[in-house]
Design an enzyme around this catalytic site. Structure first.
Site, PDB file in Angstrom:
ATOM      1  N   GLN A   1       0.850  -1.204   0.000  1.00 50.60           N
ATOM      2  CA  GLN A   1       0.000   0.000   0.000  1.00 50.60           C
ATOM      3  C   GLN A   1       0.880   1.247   0.000  1.00 50.60           C
ATOM      4  O   GLN A   1       0.376   2.360  -0.083  1.00 50.60           O
ATOM      5  CB  GLN A   1      -0.885   0.000   1.249  1.00 50.60           C
ATOM      6  CG  GLN A   1      -1.854  -1.163   1.293  1.00 50.60           C
ATOM      7  CD  GLN A   1      -2.455  -1.329   2.698  1.00 50.60           C
ATOM      8  OE1 GLN A   1      -3.397  -0.645   3.058  1.00 50.60           O
ATOM      9  NE2 GLN A   1      -1.903  -2.235   3.480  1.00 50.60           N
ATOM     10  N   ASN A   2       2.174   1.055   0.139  1.00 56.45           N
ATOM     11  CA  ASN A   2       3.063   2.214   0.247  1.00 56.45           C
ATOM     12  C   ASN A   2       3.326   2.821  -1.124  1.00 56.45           C
ATOM     13  O   ASN A   2       3.380   2.124  -2.132  1.00 56.45           O
ATOM     14  CB  ASN A   2       4.383   1.807   0.908  1.00 56.45           C
ATOM     15  CG  ASN A   2       4.160   1.280   2.310  1.00 56.45           C
ATOM     16  OD1 ASN A   2       3.092   1.505   2.874  1.00 56.45           O
ATOM     17  ND2 ASN A   2       5.132   0.597   2.864  1.00 56.45           N
ATOM     18  N   VAL A   3       3.537   4.135  -1.109  1.00 55.38           N
ATOM     19  CA  VAL A   3       3.742   4.867  -2.359  1.00 55.38           C
ATOM     20  C   VAL A   3       5.174   5.390  -2.444  1.00 55.38           C
ATOM     21  O   VAL A   3       5.493   6.195  -3.307  1.00 55.38           O
ATOM     22  CB  VAL A   3       2.731   6.036  -2.474  1.00 55.38           C
ATOM     23  CG1 VAL A   3       1.302   5.512  -2.555  1.00 55.38           C
ATOM     24  CG2 VAL A   3       2.870   7.035  -1.316  1.00 55.38           C
ATOM     25  N   ASP A   4       6.047   4.925  -1.521  1.00 57.81           N
ATOM     26  CA  ASP A   4       7.375   5.539  -1.387  1.00 57.81           C
ATOM     27  C   ASP A   4       8.465   4.911  -2.251  1.00 57.81           C
ATOM     28  O   ASP A   4       9.594   5.419  -2.295  1.00 57.81           O
ATOM     29  CB  ASP A   4       7.807   5.531   0.092  1.00 57.81           C
ATOM     30  CG  ASP A   4       7.775   4.136   0.720  1.00 57.81           C
ATOM     31  OD1 ASP A   4       8.022   3.132   0.010  1.00 57.81           O
ATOM     32  OD2 ASP A   4       7.505   4.041   1.941  1.00 57.81           O
TER      33      ASP A   4
ATOM     34  N   HIS B   1      -1.536   1.438  -4.248  1.00 53.06           N
ATOM     35  CA  HIS B   1      -1.980   2.827  -4.104  1.00 53.06           C
ATOM     36  C   HIS B   1      -1.146   3.807  -4.922  1.00 53.06           C
ATOM     37  O   HIS B   1      -1.173   5.005  -4.663  1.00 53.06           O
ATOM     38  CB  HIS B   1      -1.963   3.227  -2.617  1.00 53.06           C
ATOM     39  CG  HIS B   1      -2.992   2.504  -1.794  1.00 53.06           C
ATOM     40  ND1 HIS B   1      -2.994   2.471  -0.415  1.00 53.06           N
ATOM     41  CD2 HIS B   1      -4.083   1.764  -2.175  1.00 53.06           C
ATOM     42  CE1 HIS B   1      -4.028   1.759   0.018  1.00 53.06           C
ATOM     43  NE2 HIS B   1      -4.695   1.301  -1.027  1.00 53.06           N
TER      44      HIS B   1
ATOM     45  N   GLY C   1       3.074  -4.455   8.892  1.00 50.97           N
ATOM     46  CA  GLY C   1       3.098  -3.002   9.033  1.00 50.97           C
ATOM     47  C   GLY C   1       1.893  -2.295   8.462  1.00 50.97           C
ATOM     48  O   GLY C   1       2.005  -1.166   8.003  1.00 50.97           O
TER      49      GLY C   1
END
Ligand code: OAD
Length: 236
Positions: free
Chosen positions: A84-87, A102, A177
């Site tokens: 789900q992280n966008v980093d 995401h 996480g």
């Protein structure tokens, strides 16, 4: 199958969305910063906030959890990592088979057509400008916006279908996480469970998924994942 959320990047210094006083949605309103209507009403405010987050993320590096997950993929080549992280820190760590549910904060797209916009399309040095979002090359009224999913928006259907297929197909589902409250991501673990997968959760806090989990590790991901992967690499 591995599902990750903001907690995996916490040890890289990137704030989570929920959980403590420093978390993003404790300090900022998602309605003012992470919706289509917020962008249409206040494009400069939303763009500036994402520029600030981009600067923080650009300075972050993968932590022990990201690196361990890249090693896990070497041990288990059929593994799919859904984040789900966008980093972008899973790519930076070397994970290959990655689904970014995401989006990715470092990319931009036209807010009217949703077509990708390369920074070099509008700026000779390839840098995102500060202040106002730049005009989109794809639509006369379009502006560049971050290529992330905002509240109220549907996920890309092909991306979601791939994540669902992996969840239905897996033998082991790691949830790492994530507070497991944002849909449709939160339901992937339930789908896997219904197909008989073993559920492993790694999170210092309890989540709605915890009661379904076969194994719970209440530890930071950067502590426990290197130990688990080390054991897989050297079982004796
Ligand atoms: P959250 O911020 O909701 O949850 C982060 C979770 O990580 C919490 O349950 C923490 O207990 C846990 N955590 C904190 N430090 C950890 C560590 N070192 N190791 C392991 N776990 C740790 O983040 P997400 O579940 O990813 O959506 O949030 C889901 C979505 O909500 C995000 O993708 C974002 C947000 O609004 C969009 O922007 C569309």
């Amino acid at each position: 199958m591995v599902m990750t959320g903001a907690g995996v990047s916490a040890e890289s210094g990137i704030a989570t969305f929920r959980g403590d006083d420093d978390s993003i949605w404790s300090r900022f309103s998602p309605h003012e910063l992470a919706t289509e209507s917020a962008f249409v009403q206040h494009p400069e405010r939303v763009w500036s906030w994402y520029q600030w987050r981009r600067r923080q993320i650009a300075q972050a590096t993968p932590n022990a959890a990201h690196l361990a997950l890249a090693r896990l993929e070497q041990c288990v080549p059929s593994m799919t990592l859904v984040t789900q992280n966008v980093d972008g820190l899973h790519q930076a760590a070397g994970t290959q088979n990655l689904i970014e549910l995401h989006g990715n904060i470092m990319r931009s797209k036209c807010h009217m057509t949703h077509k990708p916009i390369d920074p070099s399309d509008w700026c000779p040095d390839g840098q995102y400008p500060e202040g106002k979002p730049p005009a989109s090359p794809h639509h006369p009224k379009g502006l560049a916006r971050p290529d992330v999913v905002w509240f109220g928006e549907a996920l890309d259907s092909i991306t979601l279908d791939r994540a669902v297929a992996s969840s239905l197909d897996c033998e082991v589902f790691f949830s790492i996480g994530t507070s497991a409250v944002v849909e449709p991501a939160a339901s992937l673990a339930t789908m896997a469970r219904q197909q008989g997968a073993c559920i492993v959760e790694i999170n210092p806090q309890h989540t709605p998924l915890s009661m379904l989990a076969d194994y719970l590790f209440h530890n930071p991901a950067g502590q426990i994942l290197p130990l688990l992967v080390e054991h897989l690499e050297h079982p004796h």
